[in-house]
Design a protein around this motif. Structure first.
Motif, PDB file in Angstrom:
ATOM      1  N   VAL A  36      18.921  -8.798 -29.954  1.00  0.00           N
ATOM      2  CA  VAL A  36      20.067  -9.314 -30.696  1.00  0.00           C
ATOM      3  C   VAL A  36      21.017  -9.951 -29.682  1.00  0.00           C
ATOM      4  O   VAL A  36      21.494  -9.287 -28.757  1.00  0.00           O
ATOM      5  N   GLU A  37      21.265 -11.229 -29.839  1.00  0.00           N
ATOM      6  CA  GLU A  37      22.177 -11.932 -28.930  1.00  0.00           C
ATOM      7  C   GLU A  37      23.596 -11.374 -29.067  1.00  0.00           C
ATOM      8  O   GLU A  37      23.986 -10.939 -30.161  1.00  0.00           O
ATOM      9  N   LEU A  40      25.999 -11.948 -32.043  1.00  0.00           N
ATOM     10  CA  LEU A  40      25.730 -11.309 -33.326  1.00  0.00           C
ATOM     11  C   LEU A  40      26.048  -9.818 -33.225  1.00  0.00           C
ATOM     12  O   LEU A  40      25.746  -9.188 -32.216  1.00  0.00           O
ATOM     13  N   ASP A  41      26.657  -9.278 -34.240  1.00  0.00           N
ATOM     14  CA  ASP A  41      26.977  -7.846 -34.302  1.00  0.00           C
ATOM     15  C   ASP A  41      25.670  -7.058 -34.407  1.00  0.00           C
ATOM     16  O   ASP A  41      24.910  -7.228 -35.364  1.00  0.00           O
ATOM     17  N   ALA A  45      23.207  -6.660 -37.718  1.00  0.00           N
ATOM     18  CA  ALA A  45      21.804  -7.070 -37.693  1.00  0.00           C
ATOM     19  C   ALA A  45      20.914  -5.913 -38.127  1.00  0.00           C
ATOM     20  O   ALA A  45      19.989  -6.092 -38.924  1.00  0.00           O
ATOM     21  N   LYS A  56      19.244 -13.374 -44.529  1.00  0.00           N
ATOM     22  CA  LYS A  56      20.131 -13.245 -43.377  1.00  0.00           C
ATOM     23  C   LYS A  56      19.330 -13.154 -42.085  1.00  0.00           C
ATOM     24  O   LYS A  56      19.647 -13.814 -41.090  1.00  0.00           O
ATOM     25  N   TRP A  60      19.355 -15.792 -38.899  1.00  0.00           N
ATOM     26  CA  TRP A  60      19.640 -15.409 -37.509  1.00  0.00           C
ATOM     27  C   TRP A  60      18.465 -15.729 -36.592  1.00  0.00           C
ATOM     28  O   TRP A  60      18.658 -16.165 -35.461  1.00  0.00           O
ATOM     29  N   LEU A  65      19.487 -16.041 -32.746  1.00  0.00           N
ATOM     30  CA  LEU A  65      20.359 -14.885 -32.530  1.00  0.00           C
ATOM     31  C   LEU A  65      19.610 -13.554 -32.613  1.00  0.00           C
ATOM     32  O   LEU A  65      20.103 -12.532 -32.150  1.00  0.00           O
ATOM     33  N   LEU A  66      18.427 -13.577 -33.204  1.00  0.00           N
ATOM     34  CA  LEU A  66      17.616 -12.375 -33.397  1.00  0.00           C
ATOM     35  C   LEU A  66      16.160 -12.765 -33.214  1.00  0.00           C
ATOM     36  O   LEU A  66      15.709 -13.752 -33.803  1.00  0.00           O
ATOM     37  N   GLN A  96      20.616  -4.837 -27.608  1.00  0.00           N
ATOM     38  CA  GLN A  96      21.571  -5.895 -27.258  1.00  0.00           C
ATOM     39  C   GLN A  96      22.181  -5.569 -25.912  1.00  0.00           C
ATOM     40  O   GLN A  96      22.536  -4.421 -25.636  1.00  0.00           O
TER      41      GLN A  96
END
Length: 102
Positions: A36-37, A40-41, A45, A56, A60, A65-66, A96
């Motif tokens: 997870v970048e 991004l929360d 995620a 979603k 991402w 982002l994922l 992350q």
């Protein structure tokens, strides 16, 4: 108006912990590790994965982002041994690196 976090979000937040790459290697070997970048929360995620929110998650993933942890990311983690945050949403482990750690 302040949005209250969901019960699942709160539960996942409570299950999020710091972990080293060494402990994550078996999950990488099984292909069960998601990166997870920092933009991004991590818990959001994990919540989307847990609730099977495919739209979603796809958004991402398409945005980068994922994603499943790549071999190059794994090698980088072996070399640097960064501090990672992780949360389990079986069969996945989402990880992350803190933005200030890179």
């Amino acid at each position: 108006m302040t949005e209250q976090p969901s019960t699942l979000y709160a539960k996942l937040l409570g299950e999020t912990a710091v972990i080293g790459w060494q402990e994550l290697q078996p999950f990488f070997a099984r292909g069960a590790l998601l990166w997870v970048e920092p933009a991004l929360d991590l818990v959001a995620a994990a919540e989307a994965v847990a609730t099977d929110d495919g739209a979603k998650v796809k958004q991402w993933m398409d945005a980068g982002l994922l994603a499943k942890v790549s071999e190059s990311q794994a090698l980088d983690c072996v070399e640097r041994d960064p501090t990672l945050w992780a949360v389990v949403v079986s069969p996945w482990v989402l990880i992350q690196e803190r933005a200030d750690e890179k």
